[in-house]
Design an enzyme around this catalytic site. Sequence first.
Site, PDB file in Angstrom:
ATOM      1  N   ILE A 156       0.832  -1.207   0.000  1.00 22.82           N
ATOM      2  CA  ILE A 156       0.000   0.000   0.000  1.00 22.82           C
ATOM      3  C   ILE A 156       0.870   1.262   0.000  1.00 22.82           C
ATOM      4  O   ILE A 156       0.628   2.201  -0.762  1.00 22.82           O
ATOM      5  CB  ILE A 156      -0.971  -0.012   1.209  1.00 22.82           C
ATOM      6  CG1 ILE A 156      -1.928  -1.213   1.090  1.00 22.82           C
ATOM      7  CG2 ILE A 156      -1.744   1.304   1.300  1.00 22.82           C
ATOM      8  CD1 ILE A 156      -2.764  -1.489   2.323  1.00 22.82           C
ATOM      9  N   THR A 231      -4.844   5.129   7.405  1.00 24.23           N
ATOM     10  CA  THR A 231      -5.726   4.134   6.756  1.00 24.23           C
ATOM     11  C   THR A 231      -5.181   2.735   7.036  1.00 24.23           C
ATOM     12  O   THR A 231      -5.448   1.802   6.288  1.00 24.23           O
ATOM     13  CB  THR A 231      -5.831   4.354   5.226  1.00 24.23           C
ATOM     14  OG1 THR A 231      -4.513   4.306   4.677  1.00 24.23           O
ATOM     15  CG2 THR A 231      -6.489   5.667   4.868  1.00 24.23           C
ATOM     16  N   SER A 232      -4.397   2.602   8.120  1.00 23.55           N
ATOM     17  CA  SER A 232      -3.782   1.298   8.393  1.00 23.55           C
ATOM     18  C   SER A 232      -4.481   0.595   9.557  1.00 23.55           C
ATOM     19  O   SER A 232      -5.389  -0.212   9.338  1.00 23.55           O
ATOM     20  CB  SER A 232      -2.293   1.472   8.651  1.00 23.55           C
ATOM     21  OG  SER A 232      -1.677   0.216   8.667  1.00 23.55           O
ATOM     22  N   ARG A 233      -4.084   0.896  10.769  1.00 22.76           N
ATOM     23  CA  ARG A 233      -4.758   0.326  11.942  1.00 22.76           C
ATOM     24  C   ARG A 233      -4.810   1.406  13.028  1.00 22.76           C
ATOM     25  O   ARG A 233      -3.813   2.112  13.259  1.00 22.76           O
ATOM     26  CB  ARG A 233      -4.010  -0.898  12.478  1.00 22.76           C
ATOM     27  CG  ARG A 233      -4.221  -2.169  11.673  1.00 22.76           C
ATOM     28  CD  ARG A 233      -5.653  -2.693  11.724  1.00 22.76           C
ATOM     29  NE  ARG A 233      -5.843  -3.917  10.959  1.00 22.76           N
ATOM     30  CZ  ARG A 233      -6.247  -3.971   9.687  1.00 22.76           C
ATOM     31  NH1 ARG A 233      -6.500  -2.863   9.027  1.00 22.76           N
ATOM     32  NH2 ARG A 233      -6.413  -5.139   9.088  1.00 22.76           N
ATOM     33  N   ASP A 257      -9.322   6.580   8.868  1.00 22.31           N
ATOM     34  CA  ASP A 257     -10.220   5.516   8.396  1.00 22.31           C
ATOM     35  C   ASP A 257     -10.301   4.408   9.439  1.00 22.31           C
ATOM     36  O   ASP A 257     -11.111   3.494   9.308  1.00 22.31           O
ATOM     37  CB  ASP A 257      -9.701   4.943   7.069  1.00 22.31           C
ATOM     38  CG  ASP A 257     -10.671   3.934   6.467  1.00 22.31           C
ATOM     39  OD1 ASP A 257     -11.885   4.249   6.405  1.00 22.31           O
ATOM     40  OD2 ASP A 257     -10.247   2.833   6.085  1.00 22.31           O
ATOM     41  N   GLU A 262     -12.215   0.905  17.516  1.00 21.93           N
ATOM     42  CA  GLU A 262     -13.294   0.828  16.523  1.00 21.93           C
ATOM     43  C   GLU A 262     -14.124  -0.459  16.594  1.00 21.93           C
ATOM     44  O   GLU A 262     -15.255  -0.508  16.104  1.00 21.93           O
ATOM     45  CB  GLU A 262     -12.724   0.956  15.100  1.00 21.93           C
ATOM     46  CG  GLU A 262     -11.925  -0.278  14.661  1.00 21.93           C
ATOM     47  CD  GLU A 262     -11.365  -0.162  13.247  1.00 21.93           C
ATOM     48  OE1 GLU A 262     -10.767   0.871  12.932  1.00 21.93           O
ATOM     49  OE2 GLU A 262     -11.529  -1.119  12.469  1.00 21.93           O
ATOM     50  N   HIS A 294     -13.517   2.523   8.517  1.00 16.87           N
ATOM     51  CA  HIS A 294     -12.661   1.439   8.001  1.00 16.87           C
ATOM     52  C   HIS A 294     -13.155   0.998   6.615  1.00 16.87           C
ATOM     53  O   HIS A 294     -13.505  -0.162   6.399  1.00 16.87           O
ATOM     54  CB  HIS A 294     -12.655   0.252   8.976  1.00 16.87           C
ATOM     55  CG  HIS A 294     -11.406  -0.581   8.873  1.00 16.87           C
ATOM     56  ND1 HIS A 294     -10.738  -1.076   9.953  1.00 16.87           N
ATOM     57  CD2 HIS A 294     -10.700  -1.015   7.794  1.00 16.87           C
ATOM     58  CE1 HIS A 294      -9.688  -1.784   9.560  1.00 16.87           C
ATOM     59  NE2 HIS A 294      -9.642  -1.752   8.244  1.00 16.87           N
ATOM     60  N   GLN A 295     -13.139   1.951   5.730  1.00 16.51           N
ATOM     61  CA  GLN A 295     -13.794   1.832   4.429  1.00 16.51           C
ATOM     62  C   GLN A 295     -12.804   1.701   3.270  1.00 16.51           C
ATOM     63  O   GLN A 295     -13.196   1.389   2.149  1.00 16.51           O
ATOM     64  CB  GLN A 295     -14.642   3.117   4.263  1.00 16.51           C
ATOM     65  CG  GLN A 295     -15.471   3.219   3.040  1.00 16.51           C
ATOM     66  CD  GLN A 295     -16.058   4.614   2.879  1.00 16.51           C
ATOM     67  OE1 GLN A 295     -16.237   5.341   3.855  1.00 16.51           O
ATOM     68  NE2 GLN A 295     -16.366   5.002   1.657  1.00 16.51           N
ATOM     69  N   ALA A 296     -11.520   1.940   3.573  1.00 11.97           N
ATOM     70  CA  ALA A 296     -10.553   2.068   2.478  1.00 11.97           C
ATOM     71  C   ALA A 296     -10.521   0.844   1.559  1.00 11.97           C
ATOM     72  O   ALA A 296     -10.256   0.954   0.370  1.00 11.97           O
ATOM     73  CB  ALA A 296      -9.161   2.334   3.048  1.00 11.97           C
ATOM     74  N   PHE A 297     -10.825  -0.326   2.116  1.00  9.68           N
ATOM     75  CA  PHE A 297     -10.727  -1.561   1.312  1.00  9.68           C
ATOM     76  C   PHE A 297     -11.898  -1.738   0.349  1.00  9.68           C
ATOM     77  O   PHE A 297     -11.862  -2.584  -0.524  1.00  9.68           O
ATOM     78  CB  PHE A 297     -10.709  -2.794   2.245  1.00  9.68           C
ATOM     79  CG  PHE A 297     -12.071  -3.105   2.815  1.00  9.68           C
ATOM     80  CD1 PHE A 297     -12.584  -2.376   3.856  1.00  9.68           C
ATOM     81  CD2 PHE A 297     -12.868  -4.101   2.256  1.00  9.68           C
ATOM     82  CE1 PHE A 297     -13.864  -2.637   4.357  1.00  9.68           C
ATOM     83  CE2 PHE A 297     -14.138  -4.378   2.747  1.00  9.68           C
ATOM     84  CZ  PHE A 297     -14.635  -3.628   3.800  1.00  9.68           C
TER      85      PHE A 297
HETATM   86  P1  NAI Z   1       2.707  -4.934   3.606  1.00  6.26           P
HETATM   87  O1  NAI Z   1       3.037  -6.080   4.494  1.00  6.26           O
HETATM   88  O2  NAI Z   1       2.841  -5.070   2.130  1.00  6.26           O
HETATM   89  O3  NAI Z   1       3.556  -3.651   4.047  1.00  6.26           O
HETATM   90  C1  NAI Z   1       3.752  -3.258   5.368  1.00  6.26           C
HETATM   91  C2  NAI Z   1       5.104  -2.569   5.433  1.00  6.26           C
HETATM   92  O4  NAI Z   1       5.258  -2.047   6.762  1.00  6.26           O
HETATM   93  C3  NAI Z   1       6.283  -3.522   5.176  1.00  6.26           C
HETATM   94  O5  NAI Z   1       7.114  -3.004   4.159  1.00  6.26           O
HETATM   95  C4  NAI Z   1       7.001  -3.575   6.510  1.00  6.26           C
HETATM   96  O6  NAI Z   1       8.410  -3.709   6.361  1.00  6.26           O
HETATM   97  C5  NAI Z   1       6.616  -2.219   7.089  1.00  6.26           C
HETATM   98  N1  NAI Z   1       6.843  -2.113   8.537  1.00  6.26           N
HETATM   99  C6  NAI Z   1       6.816  -3.085   9.474  1.00  6.26           C
HETATM  100  N2  NAI Z   1       7.109  -2.553  10.682  1.00  6.26           N
HETATM  101  C7  NAI Z   1       7.302  -1.227  10.490  1.00  6.26           C
HETATM  102  C8  NAI Z   1       7.633  -0.145  11.345  1.00  6.26           C
HETATM  103  N3  NAI Z   1       7.872  -0.324  12.647  1.00  6.26           N
HETATM  104  N4  NAI Z   1       7.715   1.089  10.806  1.00  6.26           N
HETATM  105  C9  NAI Z   1       7.508   1.298   9.489  1.00  6.26           C
HETATM  106  N5  NAI Z   1       7.226   0.308   8.628  1.00  6.26           N
HETATM  107  C10 NAI Z   1       7.123  -0.939   9.120  1.00  6.26           C
HETATM  108  O7  NAI Z   1       1.227  -4.524   4.005  1.00  6.26           O
HETATM  109  P2  NAI Z   1       0.195  -3.657   3.149  1.00  6.26           P
HETATM  110  O8  NAI Z   1      -0.616  -4.550   2.296  1.00  6.26           O
HETATM  111  O9  NAI Z   1       0.898  -2.513   2.531  1.00  6.26           O
HETATM  112  O10 NAI Z   1      -0.767  -3.135   4.331  1.00  6.26           O
HETATM  113  C11 NAI Z   1      -0.314  -2.197   5.298  1.00  6.26           C
HETATM  114  C12 NAI Z   1      -1.343  -2.112   6.416  1.00  6.26           C
HETATM  115  O11 NAI Z   1      -2.545  -1.532   5.911  1.00  6.26           O
HETATM  116  C13 NAI Z   1      -1.789  -3.490   6.946  1.00  6.26           C
HETATM  117  O12 NAI Z   1      -0.949  -3.904   7.988  1.00  6.26           O
HETATM  118  C14 NAI Z   1      -3.185  -3.239   7.417  1.00  6.26           C
HETATM  119  O13 NAI Z   1      -3.133  -2.979   8.805  1.00  6.26           O
HETATM  120  C15 NAI Z   1      -3.626  -1.967   6.704  1.00  6.26           C
HETATM  121  N6  NAI Z   1      -4.810  -2.164   5.851  1.00  6.26           N
HETATM  122  C16 NAI Z   1      -5.894  -1.326   6.018  1.00  6.26           C
HETATM  123  C17 NAI Z   1      -7.035  -1.462   5.251  1.00  6.26           C
HETATM  124  C18 NAI Z   1      -8.235  -0.554   5.369  1.00  6.26           C
HETATM  125  O14 NAI Z   1      -9.309  -0.880   4.838  1.00  6.26           O
HETATM  126  N7  NAI Z   1      -8.139   0.581   6.035  1.00  6.26           N
HETATM  127  C19 NAI Z   1      -7.118  -2.564   4.269  1.00  6.26           C
HETATM  128  C20 NAI Z   1      -5.905  -3.339   4.116  1.00  6.26           C
HETATM  129  C21 NAI Z   1      -4.805  -3.150   4.913  1.00  6.26           C
END
Ligand code: NAI
Length: 329
Positions: A156, A231-233, A257, A262, A294-297
């Site tokens: 992302i 938009t992560s957690r 988001d 939540e 939590h809509q981004a997906f």
């Molecule tokens: P990904 O696993 O491809 O990327 C996560 C990145 O974070 C990795 O490159 C990792 O090295 C890095 N990371 C780990 N620890 C870290 C730290 N302490 N500081 C900085 N970077 C660090 O995951 P992806 O697919 O990019 O998703 C990221 C997050 O987005 C997920 O963990 C999930 O929580 C959230 N998400 C939110 C959604 C939503 O609807 N709002 C939907 C899908 C995911």
Amino acid sequence: MRTIKALVYDSKSYTQEAFENTEHDGIEFTYVDTKLNKHTVKLAKDYDTIVTFVNDDLGEEVIEKLIDQGKKAVFLRCSGYNNVDLKKAKGKIDFYRVPNYSPYAIGEFTFALLLTSMRRTHKAYNRTREFNFSLEGFVGIDLQGKTIGVIGTGRIGRVVIDIANGFKMNVLAYDPYQKEKNGPIKYVSLNELIKKSDIITLHCPLTKKTEHMIDKKAIDKMKKGVVIINTSRGGLIDSKALLKGIESRKVSSACLDVYEEEADIFYEDRSNHILNDETLRDLISMPNVIVTSHQAFLTKEALNNIAMTTISNIRRYFSGDPDEDNHTL
Ligand code: NAI
């Protein structure tokens, strides 16, 4: 092979539509809109497995009950698994997830929030519906030339960087595990990113290490007028500290988001209830905060990919060929 019976928790109309429209011969899904928790876990008793989402409780007590029911595998229809007590489940229940369903859905939504917040389009929409054509209070900023700090440069984060480059923004990135030397992404320390960014956007997972990484100390170091996007957690941000940062005018805008508490609130219509969470109430009441549920997906492409991968995870597990790439080890 006999039909696999799977109970889908926290299911909404769009979840069911995507699963039912995806070929799933041999799997019978039952959909319930209730979330999984220690009270609702008993609904799963007569099913071979369950399919869960981001706000389902897969903590110690629920895992114990799933083990008692004889469950061997649970299928997460999401990418994050911070809601799972993996330690408790180790060796007893395997979890399979959907690591990559559409980073574009989340990356694009990140900019939808940012642009809405910066250009006040949500307010303009409401104004013109009442034939109020005044522009007072709508002065925005150009994104071009602003510095955006991207924390986490996985799937992302990289989409966000591509979009930011399209806007001709300066991108700073921090990711302790992905430091490409001489690559196109400019990696800096977290400290430098926090100090130099006009906009900070979070794209790393929630872990013990990253919990409350945006706290009072971090906010104190930020530029005055910083914009924070999550938009992560939710747990990545100490919400009380964020609220203080907004009240003190240090943070000029927040786009959220996700929210750390939540789980019992998002995805439900609470419009006839008084929200007990004072911090969330205060955040929502701020003119410079946008909260989405939590809509981004939520895009067609993402929902279809989630359904396809979950069905494949279930099939492969039950046919003795589990997809190890999607296993949450
Ligand atoms: P990904 O696993 O491809 O990327 C996560 C990145 O974070 C990795 O490159 C990792 O090295 C890095 N990371 C780990 N620890 C870290 C730290 N302490 N500081 C900085 N970077 C660090 O995951 P992806 O697919 O990019 O998703 C990221 C997050 O987005 C997920 O963990 C999930 O929580 C959230 N998400 C939110 C959604 C939503 O609807 N709002 C939907 C899908 C995911």
